[in-house]
Design an enzyme around this catalytic site. Structure first.
Site, PDB file in Angstrom:
ATOM      1  CE  LYS A 187      28.325  34.680  12.545  1.00 27.38           C
ATOM      2  NZ  LYS A 187      28.613  33.475  13.121  1.00 27.38           N
ATOM      3  CD  GLN A 188      31.254  38.725  15.535  1.00 27.27           C
ATOM      4  OE1 GLN A 188      30.510  37.765  15.516  1.00 27.27           O
ATOM      5  NE2 GLN A 188      31.515  39.198  16.952  1.00 27.27           N
ATOM      6  CD  GLU A 232      31.618  32.488  15.248  1.00 27.96           C
ATOM      7  OE1 GLU A 232      31.945  32.241  16.692  1.00 27.96           O
ATOM      8  OE2 GLU A 232      30.529  32.608  14.611  1.00 27.96           O
ATOM      9  CD1 TRP A 283      31.963  35.013  22.420  1.00 28.04           C
ATOM     10  CD2 TRP A 283      33.133  37.220  22.702  1.00 28.04           C
ATOM     11  NE1 TRP A 283      32.114  35.658  21.004  1.00 28.04           N
ATOM     12  CE2 TRP A 283      32.635  36.931  21.348  1.00 28.04           C
ATOM     13  CE3 TRP A 283      33.571  38.456  22.695  1.00 28.04           C
ATOM     14  CZ2 TRP A 283      32.766  37.702  20.291  1.00 28.04           C
ATOM     15  CZ3 TRP A 283      33.786  39.184  21.748  1.00 28.04           C
ATOM     16  CH2 TRP A 283      33.434  39.021  20.593  1.00 28.04           C
ATOM     17  CG  ASP A 284      27.358  36.629  22.724  1.00 30.06           C
ATOM     18  OD1 ASP A 284      28.429  36.172  22.654  1.00 30.06           O
ATOM     19  OD2 ASP A 284      26.403  36.550  22.128  1.00 30.06           O
TER      20      ASP A 284
END
Length: 772
Positions: A599-600, A489, A358-359
């Site tokens: 994580k993000q 994640e 999906w990046d």
């Protein structure tokens, strides 16, 4: 690494960091790529990497126990034939830099020209001293080829030097299960100073096509600048062809090998024609010669930089970082083939296997929209449209029906091939990113016709998935989405991830708009008939979900909650655990999952996508709550925080996050550059400047700019393409300068003032007076 505006420079050899340097100095041209390996033998620490776009192997997924719907295979971008190899023997002794004493060493990636250069002086164990000079490139014009100029100069002896240019298919992936190899030899040919090796991926039980790759080489030799009349002894071994040339040299003679190589694959050529096509290709490029190929290649890079460069004055590290990111993006994907996409490692390493995440939709499309033009970004969307049937099959494997589509987390051909269950089954927000990319493309280009041609079918299929994935909670009296993993994640199997719920509702809402638009402006009837769409019941069901979906929220802090139960965690900040980072390398997975650490960007990812839906106060409260808990152990995280920090006027934080994303690989922030570079997140570096510092947005067809200058910079400038016009934007301490050199006006809003802009103007930053 030495700071430099246009180059990545290693000015002395550091064998312990060699794999990192090989990643940083990778080359590519959209069709093929090569890590920064040495041409001659090197038995020290090294990750050999040669890659051909679109070629992969479906390696069997190995798990201790199976789950229904689990992917049968994990797609691997496989290491292809080594085309750069030139074996050197000096007086019968193999030249191996690992066993030599390095007297001087310099390796340089020239990003301006797309060329890798090296010069070193070594002493062999025998006492013989040599200087080696090499230059190579993956050709941006003849994009299935590469060329090498390799020079050896004896410094303290006269004697025999044997040169053996070769092609070697005896290679394997480092991450291969049980050291498996993925290639069988089909055919090989050798003749004077030429060789061709055709390899085919091994048979597989999954119905995935086998690929053939024909790698060809020719070489020529000069001594002291004069072409040599030499004898080449052909060598033919298993998956190996070479030409061996023994030569007598005197001290200070310069022996130069010109090696030309091609990689033609069955992904874009007929397998039966690969050898004659390879011969013709070799004939064409060798006829041009090295100097012409080099000139054409460097000219192609000059044209790319003319449009894509971001120039920063006053901050060398920032300048090097942004050009490094743009360079690798441009050599990974050129947009000329809609069957290709952007791998997370590009041509720099084999980690992560599959090509498409999906990046691409979330991070890369904005870059290519501005930097490469409408058709390039359109091809990335068409890539997903072509795989819609597979996305519907993927959903069916998990029990969905009626044309519902779940796009894969990782794919080569549209099939899911990711082998971690919490990602494969639960990280379904990827569907929303694909819907958002359609919206983002149309918003930027004005190409509403895309909805009728391709977009509406995809949007309806994704919306059908959301309808079935969401269920009614009698307890909450709300629609809910259970058992998901959001962008963060470090949380698995949660209920009502805010970001996933929000992008699902947004997709349903945008699909309703798209249906209405196509009904008025296109052939909706034929689309509805093709996909058996019920234009009454399906939109009605979607609207109920939109109106009744649950979004976790903390009324005390007035922030959105990442998921149900997030406040049950011990809420710590990153500075309280700094000695234990990175947590993905120092903590157990159990401890990570129970922690609050992110994580993000997760909630903040949604606020970045949909910032027009929220006021600045909402953005600020959520940023202040989540950013201190974010460890940024995903390469995709810092850029989102940089853009939001710029929007909120947090200039120091924006710059901190920019530098982290710009130099993520250069400075090996996450201790993983040796595996390859983070190509897709590099687009986030570009966004941090253009969308962050320059405040670029598109609202109702109007290009919005709200630039400011980071404190440590003297100025910056860049170009963006927008609806057929290329604009230049320059920002310094006193002013903003804009140039539209075309006759076509652009609807522009800058610092709150809107006009139809053509020509040139300067905005004084002191009093915001526009100077004509």
């Amino acid at each position: 690494m030495v700071p430099d505006e246009w180059s990545i420079i290693e000015d002395s050899f550091h064998p312990e960091y060699n794999e990192i340097t090989e990643s940083l100095m990778s080359l590519g041209n959209g069709r093929m790529g090569q890590r920064g390996n040495f041409e001659e033998t090197y038995t020290g620490k090294s990750l050999l990497g040669n890659y051909v776009a679109g070629v992969y192997f479906p390696d069997k997924t190995r798990v201790g126990w199976w789950k229904n719907g689990y992917p049968a295979y994990f797609a691997k971008v496989i290491n292809a034939c080594n085309w750069i190899g030139i074996q050197v023997e000096v007086e019968g002794q193999l030249l191996d830099l690992y066993t030599c004493r390095i007297e001087a060493f310099r390796r340089v990636l020239d990003m301006k020209r797309g060329v890798l250069e090296r010069e070193c002086t070594v002493e062999m164990p025998t006492g013989n001293r040599l200087t080696i000079r090499s230059q190579r490139f993956c050709n941006m014009v003849d994009d299935e080829s590469g060329a090498i100029r390799y020079t050896i100069q004896p410094l303290n002896f006269n004697g025999q030097i044997t040169i053996t240019p070769y092609l070697d298919g005896n290679i394997r992936n480092r991450d291969a299960n049980y050291d498996e190899t993925f290639w069988n030899e089909i055919q090989k040919e050798t003749s004077f100073a030429q060789g061709i090796l055709v390899l085919e991926t091994k048979p597989n039980p999954y119905g995935v096509e086998q690929f053939q790759v024909a790698t060809g080489m020719r070489f020529d030799i000069t001594v002291n600048g004069k072409r040599l009349d030499f004898h080449s002894h052909p060598i033919r071994n298993e998956k190996y062809v070479a030409g061996k040339v023994p030569l007598k040299l005197n001290e200070r003679d310069e022996l130069t090998v010109y090696k030309y190589a091609t990689n033609l694959s069955s992904s874009n050529h007929s397998a039966g024609e690969l050898i004659p096509l390879t011969k013709a290709y070799l004939e064409r490029i060798t006829k041009k010669g090295y100097d012409v190929l080099y000139h054409e290649h460097t000219q192609a890079w000059a044209e790319k930089w003319e449009r894509n460069d971001i120039e920063i004055k006053g901050d060398l590290e920032a300048q090097q970082g942004i050009r490094f990111n743009i360079f690798h993006l441009q050599q990974t994907y050129t947009g000329e083939d809609e069957t290709l996409n952007i791998g997370p490692k590009g041509f720099t390493g084999e980690k992560y296997g599959g090509v498409t995440y999906w990046d691409t939709e979330a991070y890369c499309i904005p870059f290519y929209l501005s930097a490469s033009g409408q058709q390039v970004a359109r091809n990335l969307l068409i890539y997903r449209y072509r795989q819609l049937g597979k996305a519907i099959e993927n959903a069916e494997k998990l029990g969905f029906s009626g044309g519902a589509a779940l796009y894969p987390m990782v794919t080569m051909n549209g099939e899911e091939c990711h082998n971690e269950w919490e990602i494969t089954f639960e990280e379904i927000h990827r569907n929303g990113a694909i819907a958002y990319a359609i919206y983002d493309y149309i918003r930027y280009t004005g190409d509403e016709a895309y909805l009728s041609e391709y977009g509406l079918e995809v949007l309806i299929a994704i919306s059908r998935f959301w309808r079935q994935r969401i269920n009614w909670s009698e307890h909450k009296k709300k629609y809910v989405m259970l058992g998901v993993t959001g962008p963060n994640e470090y949380e698995n199997n949660v209920n009502n991830n805010w970001y996933t719920n929000y992008i699902a509702a947004w997709t349903l809402r945008y699909t309703l708009y798209a249906i209405e638009y196509v009904q008025k402006n296109g052939d909706a009837t034929s689309i509805f008939s093709k996909i058996n769409f019920d234009s009454e019941s399906e939109p009605s069901a979607w609207q109920k979900i939109i109106d009744g979906l649950h979004f976790p929220y903390d009324e005390v802090r007035d922030v959105f909650l990442q998921q149900d139960g997030f406040l049950d965690k011990e809420l710590l900040t990153v500075d309280q655990i700094s000695e234990h980072r990175p947590i993905n390398q120092k903590w157990s997975w159990d401890r990570i999952l129970r922690s609050c650490f992110i994580k993000q960007a997760d909630v903040l990812q949604g606020l970045y996508f949909f910032e027009d839906d929220f006021d600045l106060g909402t953005l600020q409260r959520n940023f202040d709550f989540y950013e201190p808990m974010t460890v940024h152990e995903s390469s995709l995280s810092p850029c989102v925080h940089s853009i939001l920090a710029s929007r909120l006027g947090m200039k120091a934080k924006a710059y901190e996050m920019y530098l982290r994303t710009a130099r993520l690989d250069l400075d090996d922030y996450n201790n993983d550059t040796e595996d390859g570079l983070h190509i897709t997140s590099m687009a986030g570096t570009w966004m941090s400047v253009v969308k962050g510092f320059a405040g670029q947005r598109v609202q109702d067809g109007v290009l919005v700019l709200d630039p400011y200058l980071p404190a440590s910079w003297e100025s910056y400038s860049f170009r963006i393409g927008f609806r057929g016009v290329t604009l230049t934007i320059s920002v310094d301490r006193d002013s903003i300068r804009l140039v539209n050199p075309s006759d076509q006006s652009v609807a522009l809003k800058i610092k709150g003032t809107q006009e139809d802009f053509v020509g040139e103007k300067v905005l004084n930053l002191i009093d915001q007076e526009i100077v004509r």
